[in-house]
Design an enzyme around this catalytic site. Sequence first.
Site, PDB file in Angstrom:
ATOM      1  N   GLU A 183       0.695  -1.273   0.054  1.00  0.00           N
ATOM      2  CA  GLU A 183       0.151  -0.046   0.017  1.00  0.00           C
ATOM      3  C   GLU A 183       0.814   1.285   0.018  1.00  0.00           C
ATOM      4  O   GLU A 183       1.869   1.171   0.780  1.00  0.00           O
ATOM      5  CB  GLU A 183      -0.929  -0.208   1.415  1.00  0.00           C
ATOM      6  CG  GLU A 183      -2.088   1.122   1.068  1.00  0.00           C
ATOM      7  CD  GLU A 183      -1.458   2.454   1.778  1.00  0.00           C
ATOM      8  OE1 GLU A 183      -2.053   3.425   1.555  1.00  0.00           O
ATOM      9  OE2 GLU A 183      -0.535   2.372   2.544  1.00  0.00           O
ATOM     10  N   SER A 184       0.278   2.293  -0.952  1.00  0.00           N
ATOM     11  CA  SER A 184       0.959   3.522  -0.829  1.00  0.00           C
ATOM     12  C   SER A 184       2.665   3.353  -1.288  1.00  0.00           C
ATOM     13  O   SER A 184       2.969   2.926  -2.251  1.00  0.00           O
ATOM     14  CB  SER A 184       1.248   4.234   0.581  1.00  0.00           C
ATOM     15  OG  SER A 184       1.516   5.720   0.579  1.00  0.00           O
TER      16      SER A 184
END
Length: 562
Positions: free
Chosen positions: A239-240
Amino acid sequence: MMELATTLLALLGLFSKSAFAVPLAAPDTTIGIGIDFTPDSALPLLRLPYATYRAADYDVLNDLYKFKNIRFAAPPTGALRWQKPDPPLKQEGIQTGSVGYQCMQAVPEYLKIAYPIITIEPQSEDCLFLDVYVPAAAIKGQAKNLPVMFWLYGGGYALGSKNFFIYNGTPLMKSAQNQMIFVAPNYRMGAYGFLAGPTVEKEGVPNAGLWDQRAALQWVQDYIGLVGGDKNSVTAMGESAGAGSLTHHLVAYGGTVDPLFKRAILQSPAWYPQYDSGRLETQYASFASRAGCAGKGLACLRSQSTDAVDRASRGVISAQPYGEFGFGPAVDNSFIKDLPSLEFARGNYWKDLDGVMVGHTSNEGFLFTTTVPTSNDDVLKVISRTFINATQPTVDKIMNIYPKPGLFRKYLTNFLRSADLIGQFIVTCNARFIAEAYSGKVWNYQFSVIPGIHAMDLIFTFWSRGVNLGPIELDFSIDFLTSKNLATGWQSYLTSFTRSGNPNTYRERGGLPATADWPKSVIGSEIKALDMDLLGFRMKDDPDTDAARCNFWKSGVWTGRA
């Protein structure tokens, strides 16, 4: 209070001499590697060529073992700073997983309120550890060739760890009905992991954090079979910054090297493009000066104390403008030859993936946008600062693509205008580029649960049906509330994809709200994607992936090189 909550959500979001992989010691069947039980403990041992680890815990409710803090590389300290990680050192005796640290943390000034929170877990340069969650059936040899979910955390390439806040593999293992293995490593961040520029290219290795991740992936290739895993069925999920890292692995060496995973789940793949050698060298010089090594090269920096390097890394990151973290994956003319968007456009990426899930939240840019842009001049300043090599016609083009706000116009305020620009530039258009590259084997999604800010989907990805109170574990089973809900439905898509390569095969049925059939992406002027909000799941066109604006970012004209 809202600011603190937003900060915490943002925090959630966020080798050897060989050219391609860390040469971890190859398994040697003559030294008795693998799983073993001893009379003095009910917890199994994992015998590796370089160390023996006892499982740290047996989860009775979920029937799985957790191996904590397994070293996958040597401590990257002293002379090993800004180098590919070396193989792990040999250790005598039985390791219990009680020794382990998160990597060095840093936050920009606008997140300084969170620094005491993120450093509750002890931090150290000696931080290259990973955790493995394994079903008991696999430990006992009753289950073999299980697929692997390999998790990379986010945090702006400056903060985060495998143990960060809600990161816990147990809910995902439960969602998969123990039909997979979960692996989560640490990797170097800030200046430790992403110092770059001509000096580092000459005297060391840029993007050391990416090499840490590759070392952990290589560890999976070498040893996951010892606990019943299938090295040929690895799904890398991040994520990210975690998803952004995985995207860079897909274009490593111009897409000519196996990224060591067969499928990818990319949640809000984010990075600020770092490509200008002059700007990278200026950042390096600022860091070196803060560490007391101005003009003295990496040899000096490698001799400095951890405290001196830490102060310098934190100083550079603290000084970043709102929404930026300073360091991150950079074009280094070797491992990362150019920006991912440009490499995808040229066809320079690893094509032998079985499938990709990729998406974003509905308001990605909100967390990276200051409330200061109240006037058109404010927006122009942000654009001029961000795109330092852009020509005036290019700046004008950006201003026109994201037009002035007003009543009955596309944007009501300059904040919304700036947030849309930043969100598309660093996140949502990346989802389109990836979808175009893997057309025919990609599933796109949008997370629209209000307020839909960056990293909010992590709450649903790692949502737990149980509560841990020290040694007491409570597990609730109220189907309509805890056992089958929006979060568990989302988790079932993730684990189904990991297990089968298709998010629908094992998706949850009978939940409230119910999951929906999720077809492969249709890529047009917008991408038809699975939308997830409080009412459930449905297919819709994703306006944040519109071709006109994303094609502008893909063109690279804003770099000043095209």
